[in-house]
Design a protein around this motif. Structure first.
Motif, PDB file in Angstrom:
ATOM      1  N   VAL A  41     -24.219  60.973  22.095  1.00 47.31           N
ATOM      2  CA  VAL A  41     -23.843  59.720  22.748  1.00 47.31           C
ATOM      3  C   VAL A  41     -22.545  59.175  22.142  1.00 47.31           C
ATOM      4  O   VAL A  41     -21.571  58.932  22.849  1.00 47.31           O
ATOM      5  N   ALA A  42     -22.538  58.968  20.829  1.00 43.57           N
ATOM      6  CA  ALA A  42     -21.364  58.399  20.161  1.00 43.57           C
ATOM      7  C   ALA A  42     -21.478  58.637  18.669  1.00 43.57           C
ATOM      8  O   ALA A  42     -22.585  58.794  18.143  1.00 43.57           O
ATOM      9  N   ALA A  43     -20.334  58.657  17.994  1.00 48.65           N
ATOM     10  CA  ALA A  43     -20.328  58.821  16.542  1.00 48.65           C
ATOM     11  C   ALA A  43     -19.050  58.236  15.968  1.00 48.65           C
ATOM     12  O   ALA A  43     -18.064  58.027  16.699  1.00 48.65           O
ATOM     13  N   LEU A  44     -19.084  57.982  14.667  1.00 47.28           N
ATOM     14  CA  LEU A  44     -17.896  57.498  13.976  1.00 47.28           C
ATOM     15  C   LEU A  44     -17.868  58.063  12.565  1.00 47.28           C
ATOM     16  O   LEU A  44     -18.907  58.456  12.022  1.00 47.28           O
ATOM     17  N   THR A  45     -16.686  58.137  12.011  1.00 48.03           N
ATOM     18  CA  THR A  45     -16.558  58.476  10.596  1.00 48.03           C
ATOM     19  C   THR A  45     -16.731  57.187   9.806  1.00 48.03           C
ATOM     20  O   THR A  45     -16.275  56.122  10.235  1.00 48.03           O
ATOM     21  N   TRP A  46     -17.422  57.270   8.680  1.00 43.67           N
ATOM     22  CA  TRP A  46     -17.713  56.055   7.928  1.00 43.67           C
ATOM     23  C   TRP A  46     -16.426  55.349   7.500  1.00 43.67           C
ATOM     24  O   TRP A  46     -16.407  54.132   7.377  1.00 43.67           O
ATOM     25  N   ALA A  47     -15.365  56.099   7.286  1.00 42.37           N
ATOM     26  CA  ALA A  47     -14.081  55.480   6.962  1.00 42.37           C
ATOM     27  C   ALA A  47     -13.528  54.696   8.146  1.00 42.37           C
ATOM     28  O   ALA A  47     -12.596  53.914   7.993  1.00 42.37           O
ATOM     29  N   GLY A  48     -14.098  54.931   9.325  1.00 43.45           N
ATOM     30  CA  GLY A  48     -13.714  54.145  10.492  1.00 43.45           C
ATOM     31  C   GLY A  48     -12.470  54.624  11.209  1.00 43.45           C
ATOM     32  O   GLY A  48     -11.955  53.943  12.082  1.00 43.45           O
ATOM     33  N   LEU A  49     -12.021  55.804  10.856  1.00 40.15           N
ATOM     34  CA  LEU A  49     -10.772  56.267  11.450  1.00 40.15           C
ATOM     35  C   LEU A  49     -10.975  56.957  12.796  1.00 40.15           C
ATOM     36  O   LEU A  49     -10.045  57.029  13.602  1.00 40.15           O
ATOM     37  N   VAL A  50     -12.170  57.479  13.025  1.00 44.83           N
ATOM     38  CA  VAL A  50     -12.416  58.257  14.242  1.00 44.83           C
ATOM     39  C   VAL A  50     -13.713  57.791  14.897  1.00 44.83           C
ATOM     40  O   VAL A  50     -14.731  57.614  14.225  1.00 44.83           O
ATOM     41  N   THR A  51     -13.655  57.575  16.198  1.00 48.59           N
ATOM     42  CA  THR A  51     -14.866  57.351  16.990  1.00 48.59           C
ATOM     43  C   THR A  51     -14.802  58.279  18.192  1.00 48.59           C
ATOM     44  O   THR A  51     -13.707  58.582  18.695  1.00 48.59           O
ATOM     45  N   ARG A  52     -15.961  58.751  18.613  1.00 45.11           N
ATOM     46  CA  ARG A  52     -16.024  59.617  19.790  1.00 45.11           C
ATOM     47  C   ARG A  52     -17.221  59.218  20.641  1.00 45.11           C
ATOM     48  O   ARG A  52     -18.251  58.787  20.120  1.00 45.11           O
ATOM     49  N   TYR A  53     -17.045  59.389  21.951  1.00 43.87           N
ATOM     50  CA  TYR A  53     -18.078  59.026  22.907  1.00 43.87           C
ATOM     51  C   TYR A  53     -18.297  60.159  23.897  1.00 43.87           C
ATOM     52  O   TYR A  53     -17.362  60.883  24.248  1.00 43.87           O
ATOM     53  N   ALA A  54     -19.525  60.250  24.374  1.00 43.92           N
ATOM     54  CA  ALA A  54     -19.790  61.129  25.505  1.00 43.92           C
ATOM     55  C   ALA A  54     -19.124  60.537  26.741  1.00 43.92           C
ATOM     56  O   ALA A  54     -19.033  59.310  26.885  1.00 43.92           O
ATOM     57  N   ASP A  55     -18.673  61.390  27.626  1.00 42.34           N
ATOM     58  CA  ASP A  55     -17.999  60.911  28.840  1.00 42.34           C
ATOM     59  C   ASP A  55     -18.898  59.983  29.646  1.00 42.34           C
ATOM     60  O   ASP A  55     -18.422  59.033  30.271  1.00 42.34           O
ATOM     61  N   SER A  56     -20.195  60.234  29.603  1.00 41.38           N
ATOM     62  CA  SER A  56     -21.136  59.465  30.424  1.00 41.38           C
ATOM     63  C   SER A  56     -21.287  58.017  29.955  1.00 41.38           C
ATOM     64  O   SER A  56     -21.798  57.177  30.699  1.00 41.38           O
ATOM     65  N   VAL A  57     -20.865  57.715  28.734  1.00 40.75           N
ATOM     66  CA  VAL A  57     -21.040  56.351  28.223  1.00 40.75           C
ATOM     67  C   VAL A  57     -19.716  55.658  27.912  1.00 40.75           C
ATOM     68  O   VAL A  57     -19.708  54.476  27.560  1.00 40.75           O
ATOM     69  N   LYS A  58     -18.616  56.368  28.041  1.00 43.28           N
ATOM     70  CA  LYS A  58     -17.299  55.766  27.735  1.00 43.28           C
ATOM     71  C   LYS A  58     -17.068  54.533  28.588  1.00 43.28           C
ATOM     72  O   LYS A  58     -17.304  54.537  29.792  1.00 43.28           O
ATOM     73  N   GLY A  59     -16.600  53.482  27.945  1.00 39.90           N
ATOM     74  CA  GLY A  59     -16.340  52.232  28.658  1.00 39.90           C
ATOM     75  C   GLY A  59     -17.547  51.336  28.785  1.00 39.90           C
ATOM     76  O   GLY A  59     -17.417  50.167  29.169  1.00 39.90           O
ATOM     77  N   ARG A  60     -18.742  51.858  28.471  1.00 35.75           N
ATOM     78  CA  ARG A  60     -19.971  51.053  28.554  1.00 35.75           C
ATOM     79  C   ARG A  60     -20.624  50.856  27.187  1.00 35.75           C
ATOM     80  O   ARG A  60     -21.227  49.823  26.931  1.00 35.75           O
ATOM     81  N   PHE A  61     -20.523  51.853  26.328  1.00 38.14           N
ATOM     82  CA  PHE A  61     -21.160  51.804  25.007  1.00 38.14           C
ATOM     83  C   PHE A  61     -20.078  51.671  23.936  1.00 38.14           C
ATOM     84  O   PHE A  61     -18.987  52.245  24.069  1.00 38.14           O
ATOM     85  N   THR A  62     -20.417  50.951  22.861  1.00 40.32           N
ATOM     86  CA  THR A  62     -19.507  50.809  21.739  1.00 40.32           C
ATOM     87  C   THR A  62     -20.262  51.037  20.440  1.00 40.32           C
ATOM     88  O   THR A  62     -21.285  50.388  20.197  1.00 40.32           O
TER      89      THR A  62
END
Length: 128
Positions: free
Chosen positions: A49-70
């Motif tokens: 669904v989504a993930a981030l690096t703890w340093a906060g430099l990178v976030t990624r989302y599944a295409d199905s949730v982009k723009g809706r999930f943070t």
């Protein structure tokens, strides 16, 4: 021992919002990746669904949730969150918090096998 505890799931109408929380403990997560997966009954594999690096430099989302999930984090609380907006019935699933020992977050690592620790899951049900 690493422990990930999810909360915040529930029943919501389509178009509504929910915020999931994941409290992490047992180690320092600097240099790690934390994220969310979901699994629908009858499907074998958990879906990224989504993930981030703890340093906060990178976030990624599944295409199905982009723009809706943070996805976000709170360093002081050692927690991550998933704010879900404009929910759809197809978002219905058990949502799992997961942690990866490595700090590499690329498309290739957006898979369940790349994560080392898992929470117990929290159910999200979106009604029509």
């Amino acid at each position: 021992q690493v422990q990930l505890v999810e909360s915040g799931g529930g029943l919501v109408q389509a178009g509504g919002s929910l915020k999931l929380s994941c409290a992490a403990s047992g180690r320092a997560f600097d240099g790690n990746v934390l994220g969310w997966f979901r699994q629908v009954p009858g499907k074998e594999e958990r879906e990224f669904v989504a993930a981030l690096t703890w340093a906060g430099l990178v976030t990624r989302y599944a295409d199905s949730v982009k723009g809706r999930f943070t996805i976000s984090k709170d360093d002081a609380k050692n927690s991550i969150y998933l704010q879900m907006e404009n929910l759809k019935p197809e978002d219905t699933a058990t949502y799992y918090c997961a942690a990866r020992r490595s700090n590499i977050l690329t498309r290739a690592t957006m898979t369940p096998g790349a994560f080392d620790y898992w929470g117990q899951g929290t159910q999200v049900t979106v009604s029509t």
